[in-house]
Design a protein around this motif. Structure first.
Motif, PDB file in Angstrom:
ATOM      1  N   GLU A 440       0.987  -7.056  -2.443  1.00  0.00           N
ATOM      2  CA  GLU A 440       1.288  -6.262  -3.526  1.00  0.00           C
ATOM      3  C   GLU A 440       0.057  -6.034  -4.426  1.00  0.00           C
ATOM      4  O   GLU A 440      -0.328  -4.574  -4.973  1.00  0.00           O
ATOM      5  CB  GLU A 440       2.414  -6.478  -4.264  1.00  0.00           C
ATOM      6  CG  GLU A 440       2.997  -5.414  -5.068  1.00  0.00           C
ATOM      7  CD  GLU A 440       3.129  -5.764  -6.721  1.00  0.00           C
ATOM      8  OE1 GLU A 440       2.583  -4.853  -7.413  1.00  0.00           O
ATOM      9  OE2 GLU A 440       3.359  -6.911  -7.029  1.00  0.00           O
ATOM     10  N   GLU A 447      -4.425   3.055  -6.393  1.00  0.00           N
ATOM     11  CA  GLU A 447      -3.130   3.840  -7.019  1.00  0.00           C
ATOM     12  C   GLU A 447      -3.693   4.441  -8.395  1.00  0.00           C
ATOM     13  O   GLU A 447      -4.416   3.801  -9.287  1.00  0.00           O
ATOM     14  CB  GLU A 447      -2.071   3.023  -6.947  1.00  0.00           C
ATOM     15  CG  GLU A 447      -1.539   2.669  -5.709  1.00  0.00           C
ATOM     16  CD  GLU A 447      -1.002   3.731  -4.704  1.00  0.00           C
ATOM     17  OE1 GLU A 447      -0.850   4.641  -5.096  1.00  0.00           O
ATOM     18  OE2 GLU A 447      -0.921   3.079  -3.541  1.00  0.00           O
ATOM     19  N   GLY A 451       0.733   8.553  -9.921  1.00  0.00           N
ATOM     20  CA  GLY A 451       0.912   8.728  -8.780  1.00  0.00           C
ATOM     21  C   GLY A 451       0.188   9.658  -7.957  1.00  0.00           C
ATOM     22  O   GLY A 451       0.471   9.809  -6.763  1.00  0.00           O
ATOM     23  N   LYS A 456      -0.298   4.819  -1.272  1.00  0.00           N
ATOM     24  CA  LYS A 456       1.296   4.797  -1.351  1.00  0.00           C
ATOM     25  C   LYS A 456       1.740   5.960  -2.550  1.00  0.00           C
ATOM     26  O   LYS A 456       2.877   6.471  -2.745  1.00  0.00           O
ATOM     27  CB  LYS A 456       2.006   3.543  -1.687  1.00  0.00           C
ATOM     28  CG  LYS A 456       1.835   2.801  -0.365  1.00  0.00           C
ATOM     29  CD  LYS A 456       2.377   1.383  -0.658  1.00  0.00           C
ATOM     30  CE  LYS A 456       2.523   0.475   0.393  1.00  0.00           C
ATOM     31  NZ  LYS A 456       3.058  -0.862   0.279  1.00  0.00           N
ATOM     32  N   LEU A 458       1.698   5.406  -5.594  1.00  0.00           N
ATOM     33  CA  LEU A 458       2.611   4.675  -6.747  1.00  0.00           C
ATOM     34  C   LEU A 458       2.439   5.264  -8.030  1.00  0.00           C
ATOM     35  O   LEU A 458       1.182   5.571  -8.333  1.00  0.00           O
ATOM     36  CB  LEU A 458       2.264   3.372  -6.500  1.00  0.00           C
ATOM     37  CG  LEU A 458       2.828   2.481  -5.172  1.00  0.00           C
ATOM     38  CD1 LEU A 458       2.340   1.247  -5.223  1.00  0.00           C
ATOM     39  CD2 LEU A 458       4.021   2.501  -4.789  1.00  0.00           C
ATOM     40  N   THR A 459       3.514   5.105  -8.893  1.00  0.00           N
ATOM     41  CA  THR A 459       3.230   5.454 -10.430  1.00  0.00           C
ATOM     42  C   THR A 459       3.141   4.060 -11.081  1.00  0.00           C
ATOM     43  O   THR A 459       3.311   2.917 -10.587  1.00  0.00           O
ATOM     44  CB  THR A 459       4.248   6.316 -10.932  1.00  0.00           C
ATOM     45  OG1 THR A 459       5.659   5.538 -10.663  1.00  0.00           O
ATOM     46  CG2 THR A 459       4.599   7.677 -10.294  1.00  0.00           C
ATOM     47  N   GLU A 461       5.033   2.814 -13.409  1.00  0.00           N
ATOM     48  CA  GLU A 461       6.253   2.149 -13.286  1.00  0.00           C
ATOM     49  C   GLU A 461       6.534   1.400 -12.020  1.00  0.00           C
ATOM     50  O   GLU A 461       7.360   0.320 -11.970  1.00  0.00           O
ATOM     51  CB  GLU A 461       7.323   2.972 -13.683  1.00  0.00           C
ATOM     52  CG  GLU A 461       7.423   3.564 -15.082  1.00  0.00           C
ATOM     53  CD  GLU A 461       6.260   4.584 -15.310  1.00  0.00           C
ATOM     54  OE1 GLU A 461       6.074   5.345 -14.200  1.00  0.00           O
ATOM     55  OE2 GLU A 461       5.895   4.761 -16.586  1.00  0.00           O
ATOM     56  N   GLN A 462       6.042   1.839 -10.899  1.00  0.00           N
ATOM     57  CA  GLN A 462       6.270   1.097  -9.673  1.00  0.00           C
ATOM     58  C   GLN A 462       4.980   0.025  -9.511  1.00  0.00           C
ATOM     59  O   GLN A 462       5.344  -0.766  -8.291  1.00  0.00           O
ATOM     60  CB  GLN A 462       6.109   2.204  -8.718  1.00  0.00           C
ATOM     61  CG  GLN A 462       7.042   3.052  -8.596  1.00  0.00           C
ATOM     62  CD  GLN A 462       6.893   4.371  -7.731  1.00  0.00           C
ATOM     63  OE1 GLN A 462       5.900   5.115  -7.832  1.00  0.00           O
ATOM     64  NE2 GLN A 462       7.927   4.521  -6.759  1.00  0.00           N
ATOM     65  N   MET A 463       4.349  -0.421 -10.385  1.00  0.00           N
ATOM     66  CA  MET A 463       3.401  -1.178 -10.015  1.00  0.00           C
ATOM     67  C   MET A 463       3.382  -2.398 -11.049  1.00  0.00           C
ATOM     68  O   MET A 463       3.742  -2.210 -12.133  1.00  0.00           O
ATOM     69  CB  MET A 463       1.734  -0.717 -10.170  1.00  0.00           C
ATOM     70  CG  MET A 463       1.523   0.297  -9.205  1.00  0.00           C
ATOM     71  SD  MET A 463       0.018   1.346  -9.489  1.00  0.00           S
ATOM     72  CE  MET A 463      -1.115   0.050  -9.119  1.00  0.00           C
ATOM     73  N   SER A 464       3.165  -3.687 -10.653  1.00  0.00           N
ATOM     74  CA  SER A 464       3.196  -4.872 -11.337  1.00  0.00           C
ATOM     75  C   SER A 464       1.864  -4.606 -12.382  1.00  0.00           C
ATOM     76  O   SER A 464       0.921  -3.983 -11.839  1.00  0.00           O
ATOM     77  CB  SER A 464       3.095  -6.192 -10.644  1.00  0.00           C
ATOM     78  OG  SER A 464       2.218  -6.134  -9.943  1.00  0.00           O
TER      79      SER A 464
END
Length: 548
Positions: A440, A447, A451, A456, A458-459, A461-464
């Motif tokens: 991950e 990214e 988004g 993928k 990803l936004t 909020e979806q990423m650590s």
């Protein structure tokens, strides 16, 4: 066994069990050794003790010494050096050193329990006597036990000095019960040490292997040399700044030692998929580069085109002279043909220079630039068979028409595919729990926070947070890299301006960008890794999207 001894021995057994459990959990080598020695002293009530390990060249190395009466604490976690040379297991003539008790216990694989050293002639205790004379100590009872691993190989020696009576404090011999307990501890300790060395060895091999992969990728391309090494450095710098933050959005962010190691591993492996990327695409320095830069062929082709045109002109001039001889009308026609040829030569030279510049790919192509390429492509010349052909073939026209950079859409997709390969490679590995987030962290550096990135989409909020840190580190390293074929190394102010625009466009984490600039991470990194001419004066007020 008396009633007095029973609870004492039970307590010792419980303590031995507790030490054994602690030994198996300890990961720091010095603390592990210290735990062994102090545990042995505790369960035997010994005043002093020494722990030795066996070196590659067959010596017993003093790892640590402890003595309660002398308040001596050397080696181990103390950081204080032990001023004694290692004890040889073999003498100069190759014979075993059986007069030194620690060496004897090692070589004979045998516990030596001595009630009083002054009553023993079989061992040389001259060193002990010198120690006593110097310190005023009274060495009397000795218990020397070899530590054997699971393969019964001696890997160290535990030596305890002066067992003391619990009630009176008097020096007493080490009892058979004490010897049995310490032999049990020594056995557990040896296994714990072996496991520790095995884990350390595997960890060292693992780290060396991932660095090998990173180096292979860096060396695969002379243009990205050092990228895989520099990104981890920048990642850890920025992460430490987040951990140190006392205020702001990251004031509660923290990573422990294992989590930091997990992120470091991920940053080393973030581009591992590039091992499958063809060098011709990864290193494509110009638009027409394949095995070589085809611009050279166009240079030759322009010369050929001019010569073919000149040849046609000369033929026309000869026909004029043949048909009417040299007169005023012929002179005008000949001069007009030469002027046309000169103009064509000039057009070809200008077209050649334009294509050379377009081939570099450092500037954006305008609509008129693209039309000019089409016009040049449509010029006609004769091939080897005398047939008319277009000056540029379709592939050459397509490549030269790349609007920015040197890669076609298809080549860019191949480059972008490295992250898909990276994900596939990293997700296929059987990670221990402590490294489960490596894929991950490693695979999110392309990214975008809105988004619009890949693979993928990803936004934020979806990423650590660690994955977002990697994105900033990867981009800034690429911007400041001096190795890229298609651009000059950018200065700090140029790189921060581009990074700032990426913040404004919601491509990178805005809060990470702010702390990257505010805490001067960019400058700390620059001072270590950039050329002096890249480190210019940065005006923070001119960085897009940043409020000083």
């Amino acid at each position: 066994m008396s009633e007095h001894q029973h609870p004492y021995m039970l307590a010792q057994l419980e303590r031995l069990n507790a030490i054994g459990i602690a030994l198996s959990a300890e990961r720091d080598n010095q603390r592990l050794l210290e735990m062994i020695l102090l545990g042995a002293q505790e369960i035997t009530n010994a005043d002093g003790g020494t722990l030795y390990t066996i070196t590659q060249d067959k010596h017993l190395k003093f790892e640590m010494m402890r003595n309660k009466s002398l308040q001596m604490s050397l080696g181990g976690t103390t950081g204080k050096e032990i001023p004694f040379l290692p004890l040889p297991l073999y003498l100069a003539d190759g014979s075993p050193n059986l007069t030194t008790v620690a060496a004897y216990a090692t070589l004979q694989d045998q516990t030596v329990n001595i009630a009083n050293v002054r009553e023993v002639d079989s061992f040389d205790f001259s060193g002990t006597r010198k120690f006593d004379e110097k310190t005023g100590y009274h060495s009397q009872s000795f218990l020397t036990i070899p530590m054997k691993d699971h393969e019964s190989k001696v890997i160290g020696v535990l030596q305890l000095i002066n067992a003391t009576d619990v009630d009176t404090g008097a020096i007493i011999p080490f009892s058979i019960g004490h010897q049995t307990l310490v032999e049990s501890l020594a056995s557990q300790a040896a296994v714990a040490m072996t496991n520790h060395h095995l884990i350390d060895g595997l960890k060292g091999l693992f780290e060396a292997f991932i660095e090998l992969i990173a180096d292979a990728i860096d060396q695969k391309s002379p243009y990205t040399g050092g990228h895989c090494r520099r990104v981890p450095e920048l990642t850890m710098m920025l992460t430490q700044a987040l951990i140190d933050a006392k205020t702001g959005p990251f004031k509660d962010f923290t990573l422990n030692e294992n989590e930091l190691y997990e992120l470091k591993v991920a940053s080393w492996l973030h581009d591992c998929g590039k091992v499958t990327t063809p060098e011709a695409i990864m290193d494509k320095p110009t638009k027409l580069s394949s095995i070589f830069d085809r611009i050279q062929l166009l240079d030759q082709r322009f010369e050929l085109l001019k010569q073919q045109a000149e040849c046609a002109m000369l033929k026309e001039q000869v026909e004029i002279l043949k048909s009417g001889g040299f007169n005023q009308e012929a002179e005008v026609r000949l001069t007009a043909l030469q002027a046309k040829q000169d103009a064509f030569n000039t057009y070809c030279d200008e077209a050649r220079d334009f294509l050379r510049l377009a081939n570099i790919g450092s500037e954006s192509m305008t609509a008129s630039d693209l039309q000019r390429i089409k016009d040049i492509a449509n010029m006609e010349m004769l091939d080897a068979s005398g047939n008319k052909v277009r000056f540029l073939n379709e592939d050459e026209t397509y490549n030269l028409s790349i609007k920015r950079g040197t890669l076609t859409a298809e080549e860019r997709q191949v480059i972008n595919n490295h992250i898909v390969v990276t994900i596939s490679m990293l997700e296929s590995l059987p990670y221990p729990q402590s490294l489960a987030r490596v894929p991950e962290y490693a695979c999110g550096h392309h990214e975008h926070m809105d988004g619009s990135g890949y693979p993928k989409g990803l936004t934020r909020e979806q990423m650590s947070i660690p994955a977002r840190v990697m994105g900033v580190a990867d981009i800034f390293e690429a911007l400041t890299s001096k190795d890229r074929p298609y651009k000059k190394a950018k200065t700090l102010s140029e790189s921060l301006a581009i990074l700032g625009r990426m913040k404004v466009d919601n491509h990178i984490d805005p809060e990470l960008f702010d702390i990257f600039v505010r805490e001067g991470i960019y400058l700390k990194y620059a001072q270590q890794f950039l050329e002096p001419e890249q480190i210019d004066e940065v005006d923070l007020t001119q960085i897009p999207g940043y409020q000083p």
